[in-house]
Design an enzyme around this catalytic site. Structure first.
Site, PDB file in Angstrom:
ATOM      1  CG  ASP A  26      -2.078   0.942   1.129  1.00  0.00           C
ATOM      2  OD1 ASP A  26      -2.322   1.455   0.017  1.00  0.00           O
ATOM      3  OD2 ASP A  26      -2.741   1.188   2.148  1.00  0.00           O
ATOM      4  CG  ASN A  74      -7.277  -2.756  -6.203  1.00  0.00           C
ATOM      5  OD1 ASN A  74      -6.299  -3.487  -6.029  1.00  0.00           O
ATOM      6  ND2 ASN A  74      -7.683  -1.911  -5.269  1.00  0.00           N
ATOM      7  NE  ARG A 203      -8.497   0.171   4.645  1.00  0.00           N
ATOM      8  CZ  ARG A 203      -7.984   1.401   4.708  1.00  0.00           C
ATOM      9  NH1 ARG A 203      -7.782   1.961   5.894  1.00  0.00           N
ATOM     10  NH2 ARG A 203      -7.679   2.063   3.623  1.00  0.00           N
ATOM     11  CD  GLU A 216       2.053 -12.990  16.153  1.00  0.00           C
ATOM     12  OE1 GLU A 216       1.968 -11.801  16.512  1.00  0.00           O
ATOM     13  OE2 GLU A 216       1.563 -13.929  16.811  1.00  0.00           O
TER      14      GLU A 216
END
Length: 254
Positions: A26, A74, A203, A216
């Protein structure tokens, strides 16, 4: 976050490298905007980052690196940007597959590839073909992927198997479902040990919802084009400080 000099001297525990790392890449657009560049410039730079990080992960001994390259959501982005994103796999694989083969890295893809443009499909299939004999790290691209769609389609498939008598409802357990998902081919490495998201967002964004049940998570403010080997080492070091209990207790607890 540690600075680059401090990060470069981090020593990792070689026996505690995550087998499967999944990254939500991102921040390409913001990286470009901060430099007064069009968003597509960030995506182009991000492609270079994929090359560097893939080799770095392979060198660390990671078994699977899954990269969230393009989600089913997307398609809502501007048409020009989507068109550019669809061309990136063509450019990436045409230029980088020889390096992947050299590093014994095998390309795999999860997602609805059939809905991609023909040129993109061909690039993906060619890359898989050219690296099929590689036995090292699996570089797994989530391309036109959405976890809710994956789970929905898996439920439909299992329901058809039940209705046709191939399996019984009692045959369906967590292991059966895991094997039926798109990541089933990864076997014992199907579930990520470590999930990384760049750019400061925290998120999951419809990514591997079933598979990350006990992963994790590490979030970094680093924008994807600025992510490098040092950042990866820092993320893995953070992972190594965690105590993975999988719902149980510490070994020292009773």
């Amino acid at each position: 976050m540690a600075d680059k000099e401090a990060t470069s001297i981090i020593e990792l525990e070689p026996n505690n490298i995550p087998n499967h790392i999944a990254i939500i890449m991102d921040g390409n657009g913001r990286w470009a905007q901060h430099r007064g560049l069009p968003r597509v410039a960030g995506h182009k730079e991000g492609m270079q980052t994929v090359k560097k990080v893939a080799i770095a992960a392979s060198d660390l001994g990671v078994k699977v690196l899954t990269l969230y390259a393009f989600s089913t959501e997307n398609w809502k982005r501007p048409k020009d940007e989507v068109g550019f994103l669809m061309k990136l796999p063509v450019t990436f694989f045409n230029t980088f597959v020889p390096d992947l083969v050299k590093n014994n890295v095998k390309v795999q893809v999860i997602g609805d590839v059939d809905e991609l443009p023909k040129a993109t499909q061909k690039a993906v299939m060619d890359a898989k073909k050219r690296t099929e004999d590689c036995t090292g790290m699996v570089l797994n691209f989530a391309l036109n992927y959405g976890s809710r769609l994956e789970i929905t389609e898996t439920v439909k498939t299992i329901a058809k198997q039940v209705s046709s008598g191939i399996i019984k409802t009692d045959d369906i357990d967590e292991q059966f479902i895991s094997k039926s998902l798109l990541t089933g081919f990864l076997g014992k490495y199907a579930d990520p040990d470590l999930v990384i998201r760049t750019s400061g967002e925290e998120r999951i964004s419809n990514f591997l919802l079933w598979q990350v049940a006990y992963s994790e998570f590490v979030f970094t403010d680093t924008l994807w084009p600025d992510f490098d080997k040092n950042t990866l080492v820092e993320m893995v070091h953070e992972y190594q400080t965690r105590n993975r209990r999988f719902g149980g207790l510490n070994k020292t607890n009773k």
